[in-house]
Design a protein around this motif. Structure first.
Motif, PDB file in Angstrom:
ATOM      1  N   SER A 280       0.849  -1.206   0.000  1.00  0.00           N
ATOM      2  CA  SER A 280       0.000   0.000   0.000  1.00  0.00           C
ATOM      3  C   SER A 280       0.880   1.250   0.000  1.00  0.00           C
ATOM      4  CB  SER A 280      -0.913  -0.010   1.239  1.00  0.00           C
ATOM      5  OG  SER A 280      -0.090  -0.048   2.398  1.00  0.00           O
ATOM      6  N   GLY A 281       2.206   1.070  -0.150  1.00  0.00           N
ATOM      7  CA  GLY A 281       3.128   2.224  -0.063  1.00  0.00           C
ATOM      8  C   GLY A 281       3.591   2.692  -1.438  1.00  0.00           C
ATOM      9  N   GLY A 282       2.699   2.929  -2.391  1.00  0.00           N
ATOM     10  CA  GLY A 282       3.124   3.429  -3.713  1.00  0.00           C
ATOM     11  C   GLY A 282       3.331   2.282  -4.687  1.00  0.00           C
ATOM     12  N   GLY A 283       3.613   2.643  -5.949  1.00  0.00           N
ATOM     13  CA  GLY A 283       3.646   1.612  -6.987  1.00  0.00           C
ATOM     14  C   GLY A 283       5.010   0.973  -7.214  1.00  0.00           C
ATOM     15  N   TRP A 284       6.061   1.396  -6.507  1.00  0.00           N
ATOM     16  CA  TRP A 284       7.413   0.888  -6.803  1.00  0.00           C
ATOM     17  C   TRP A 284       7.471  -0.621  -6.668  1.00  0.00           C
ATOM     18  CZ3 TRP A 284      10.459  -1.963  -3.471  1.00  0.00           C
ATOM     19  CH2 TRP A 284      10.070  -1.971  -2.134  1.00  0.00           C
ATOM     20  N   LEU A 285       6.785  -1.169  -5.628  1.00  0.00           N
ATOM     21  CA  LEU A 285       6.856  -2.620  -5.427  1.00  0.00           C
ATOM     22  C   LEU A 285       6.109  -3.360  -6.533  1.00  0.00           C
ATOM     23  CD1 LEU A 285       7.893  -4.948  -3.737  1.00  0.00           C
ATOM     24  CD2 LEU A 285       5.790  -4.806  -2.368  1.00  0.00           C
ATOM     25  N   HIS A 286       4.986  -2.808  -6.990  1.00  0.00           N
ATOM     26  CA  HIS A 286       4.233  -3.446  -8.081  1.00  0.00           C
ATOM     27  C   HIS A 286       5.087  -3.459  -9.353  1.00  0.00           C
ATOM     28  CE1 HIS A 286       1.399  -1.904  -5.093  1.00  0.00           C
ATOM     29  NE2 HIS A 286       0.640  -2.952  -5.400  1.00  0.00           N
ATOM     30  N   ALA A 287       5.748  -2.331  -9.636  1.00  0.00           N
ATOM     31  CA  ALA A 287       6.623  -2.255 -10.814  1.00  0.00           C
ATOM     32  C   ALA A 287       7.789  -3.234 -10.645  1.00  0.00           C
ATOM     33  CB  ALA A 287       7.156  -0.826 -10.977  1.00  0.00           C
ATOM     34  N   LYS A 288       8.347  -3.276  -9.435  1.00  0.00           N
ATOM     35  CA  LYS A 288       9.462  -4.197  -9.159  1.00  0.00           C
ATOM     36  C   LYS A 288       9.025  -5.647  -9.359  1.00  0.00           C
ATOM     37  CE  LYS A 288      12.588  -5.761  -5.577  1.00  0.00           C
ATOM     38  NZ  LYS A 288      13.069  -5.654  -4.193  1.00  0.00           N
ATOM     39  N   LEU A 289       7.842  -5.987  -8.811  1.00  0.00           N
ATOM     40  CA  LEU A 289       7.373  -7.369  -8.935  1.00  0.00           C
ATOM     41  C   LEU A 289       7.109  -7.755 -10.390  1.00  0.00           C
ATOM     42  CD1 LEU A 289       5.070  -8.039  -5.869  1.00  0.00           C
ATOM     43  CD2 LEU A 289       7.270  -9.060  -6.454  1.00  0.00           C
ATOM     44  N   THR A 290       6.679  -6.779 -11.209  1.00  0.00           N
ATOM     45  CA  THR A 290       6.487  -7.069 -12.640  1.00  0.00           C
ATOM     46  C   THR A 290       7.824  -7.469 -13.261  1.00  0.00           C
ATOM     47  OG1 THR A 290       4.762  -5.369 -12.642  1.00  0.00           O
ATOM     48  CG2 THR A 290       5.584  -6.092 -14.794  1.00  0.00           C
ATOM     49  N   LEU A 291       8.886  -6.725 -12.946  1.00  0.00           N
ATOM     50  CA  LEU A 291      10.222  -7.046 -13.482  1.00  0.00           C
ATOM     51  C   LEU A 291      10.723  -8.377 -12.904  1.00  0.00           C
ATOM     52  CD1 LEU A 291      11.878  -3.501 -13.234  1.00  0.00           C
ATOM     53  CD2 LEU A 291      11.019  -4.642 -15.298  1.00  0.00           C
ATOM     54  N   VAL A 292      10.438  -8.637 -11.616  1.00  0.00           N
ATOM     55  CA  VAL A 292      10.890  -9.889 -10.993  1.00  0.00           C
ATOM     56  C   VAL A 292      10.142 -11.075 -11.591  1.00  0.00           C
ATOM     57  CG1 VAL A 292      11.099 -11.177  -8.842  1.00  0.00           C
ATOM     58  CG2 VAL A 292      11.549  -8.751  -8.844  1.00  0.00           C
ATOM     59  N   LEU A 293       8.867 -10.869 -11.979  1.00  0.00           N
ATOM     60  CA  LEU A 293       8.125 -11.940 -12.656  1.00  0.00           C
ATOM     61  C   LEU A 293       8.752 -12.239 -14.021  1.00  0.00           C
ATOM     62  CD1 LEU A 293       4.444 -11.062 -11.706  1.00  0.00           C
ATOM     63  CD2 LEU A 293       5.706 -13.162 -11.111  1.00  0.00           C
ATOM     64  N   VAL A 294       9.221 -11.188 -14.719  1.00  0.00           N
ATOM     65  CA  VAL A 294       9.923 -11.403 -15.994  1.00  0.00           C
ATOM     66  C   VAL A 294      11.199 -12.213 -15.731  1.00  0.00           C
ATOM     67  CG1 VAL A 294      11.168 -10.267 -17.899  1.00  0.00           C
ATOM     68  CG2 VAL A 294       9.019  -9.288 -17.046  1.00  0.00           C
ATOM     69  N   MET A 295      11.919 -11.857 -14.648  1.00  0.00           N
ATOM     70  CA  MET A 295      13.162 -12.565 -14.318  1.00  0.00           C
ATOM     71  C   MET A 295      12.862 -14.031 -13.952  1.00  0.00           C
ATOM     72  SD  MET A 295      16.033 -11.481 -11.529  1.00  0.00           S
ATOM     73  CE  MET A 295      16.758 -10.075 -12.354  1.00  0.00           C
ATOM     74  N   THR A 296      11.774 -14.240 -13.231  1.00  0.00           N
ATOM     75  CA  THR A 296      11.377 -15.598 -12.841  1.00  0.00           C
ATOM     76  C   THR A 296      10.963 -16.407 -14.075  1.00  0.00           C
ATOM     77  OG1 THR A 296      10.617 -14.675 -10.737  1.00  0.00           O
ATOM     78  CG2 THR A 296       9.848 -16.887 -11.295  1.00  0.00           C
ATOM     79  N   GLY A 297      10.266 -15.745 -15.009  1.00  0.00           N
ATOM     80  CA  GLY A 297       9.872 -16.409 -16.254  1.00  0.00           C
ATOM     81  C   GLY A 297      11.105 -16.786 -17.078  1.00  0.00           C
ATOM     82  N   PHE A 298      12.067 -15.853 -17.110  1.00  0.00           N
ATOM     83  CA  PHE A 298      13.326 -16.123 -17.830  1.00  0.00           C
ATOM     84  C   PHE A 298      14.037 -17.320 -17.210  1.00  0.00           C
ATOM     85  CE2 PHE A 298      17.065 -15.319 -20.232  1.00  0.00           C
ATOM     86  CZ  PHE A 298      18.146 -15.442 -19.383  1.00  0.00           C
ATOM     87  N   HIS A 299      14.059 -17.350 -15.870  1.00  0.00           N
ATOM     88  CA  HIS A 299      14.665 -18.465 -15.138  1.00  0.00           C
ATOM     89  C   HIS A 299      14.045 -19.787 -15.588  1.00  0.00           C
ATOM     90  CE1 HIS A 299      15.892 -20.324 -11.056  1.00  0.00           C
ATOM     91  NE2 HIS A 299      15.114 -21.211 -11.610  1.00  0.00           N
ATOM     92  N   GLY A 300      12.726 -19.849 -15.563  1.00  0.00           N
ATOM     93  CA  GLY A 300      12.012 -21.084 -15.923  1.00  0.00           C
ATOM     94  C   GLY A 300      12.264 -21.482 -17.371  1.00  0.00           C
ATOM     95  N   TRP A 301      12.225 -20.487 -18.264  1.00  0.00           N
ATOM     96  CA  TRP A 301      12.439 -20.769 -19.697  1.00  0.00           C
ATOM     97  C   TRP A 301      13.861 -21.292 -19.935  1.00  0.00           C
ATOM     98  CZ3 TRP A 301      15.907 -18.273 -23.095  1.00  0.00           C
ATOM     99  CH2 TRP A 301      15.758 -18.621 -24.440  1.00  0.00           C
ATOM    100  N   LEU A 302      14.840 -20.637 -19.281  1.00  0.00           N
ATOM    101  CA  LEU A 302      16.235 -21.030 -19.485  1.00  0.00           C
ATOM    102  C   LEU A 302      16.497 -22.430 -18.940  1.00  0.00           C
ATOM    103  CD1 LEU A 302      18.919 -19.962 -20.601  1.00  0.00           C
ATOM    104  CD2 LEU A 302      19.425 -19.071 -18.318  1.00  0.00           C
ATOM    105  N   VAL A 303      15.894 -22.738 -17.794  1.00  0.00           N
ATOM    106  CA  VAL A 303      16.027 -24.086 -17.225  1.00  0.00           C
ATOM    107  C   VAL A 303      15.484 -25.113 -18.219  1.00  0.00           C
ATOM    108  CG1 VAL A 303      15.071 -25.624 -15.454  1.00  0.00           C
ATOM    109  CG2 VAL A 303      16.082 -23.433 -14.792  1.00  0.00           C
ATOM    110  N   GLY A 304      14.360 -24.783 -18.855  1.00  0.00           N
ATOM    111  CA  GLY A 304      13.781 -25.679 -19.869  1.00  0.00           C
ATOM    112  C   GLY A 304      14.738 -25.883 -21.041  1.00  0.00           C
ATOM    113  N   GLN A 305      15.405 -24.803 -21.477  1.00  0.00           N
ATOM    114  CA  GLN A 305      16.353 -24.907 -22.596  1.00  0.00           C
ATOM    115  C   GLN A 305      17.557 -25.781 -22.220  1.00  0.00           C
ATOM    116  OE1 GLN A 305      15.459 -23.412 -25.641  1.00  0.00           O
ATOM    117  NE2 GLN A 305      13.614 -23.118 -24.427  1.00  0.00           N
TER     118      GLN A 305
END
Ligand code: HEM
Length: 148
Positions: A84-109
């Motif tokens: 509830s303290g501003g949007g920085w964490l939401h923006a951060k979590l969006t980028l971390v979800l991209v990083m997590t997705g990259f992690h999963g995709w790379l593991v698959g490769q």
């Protein structure tokens, strides 16, 4: 629970940053290990050696570190009421979800490569290997600047 988490907040943050470094180190190393595996023919002894190394990197460092970063990060988010303290964490979590997705995709490769497939060229591996660095810069800037 929130008061208990607040009590240990500094330790949550210490652990969060330490395992974030391990996670990023693994995400930097894995594409490079794949490039070394490309030097070996499918089914060869050299491929098997690199397949075992990428497997160990995945199971000992990469995946456990990612899970710990998430658990400690969400614990701090709840303790500090950061959602509830501003949007920085939401923006951060969006980028971390991209990083997590990259992690999963790379593991698959890497699993495909261990089976003798060659889904990625050296040039593509070098290019995608830059993504974690770019995300790191954006995420750390968001955390320290909290611009919104
Ligand atoms: C996985 C989901 C994540 C969540 C839910 C999360 C959440 C948080 C929260 C709530 C804080 C405390 C902020 C404060 O007290 O000011 C924090 C600190 C931090 N996070 Fe994350 N984070 C996550 C992942 C990451 C990742 C992937 C990185 C880097 C690539 C990162 C880098 C940092 C840094 C450097 C700090 C310390 C900031 C300081 O010293 O005050 N976090 N994180």
């Amino acid at each position: 629970m929130q008061s208990t988490l607040l009590l240990i907040y500094p330790f949550l943050k210490i652990g969060h940053v330490i395992f974030m470094v391990f996670w990023l180190a693994g995400l930097f190393m894995l594409p490079r290990q794949c490039i070394y595996m490309l030097d070996h023919a499918p089914g060869s002894e050299g491929e098997a050696k690199w397949a075992s190394r990428t497997g160990k990197l995945r199971t000992i460092i990469l995946t456990p570190s990612m899970i710990i970063v998430w658990v400690l990060g969400l614990s701090m988010a709840i303790a500090g009421d950061h959602f509830s303290g501003g949007g920085w964490l939401h923006a951060k979590l969006t980028l971390v979800l991209v990083m997590t997705g990259f992690h999963g995709w790379l593991v698959g490769q890497t699993k495909k490569m261990a089976r003798g497939e060659r889904p990625l060229t050296e040039a593509r591996l070098r290019m995608i290997g830059e993504l974690p660095g770019l995300l790191l810069v954006l995420i750390v800037a968001l955390v320290y600047l909290k611009p919104f």
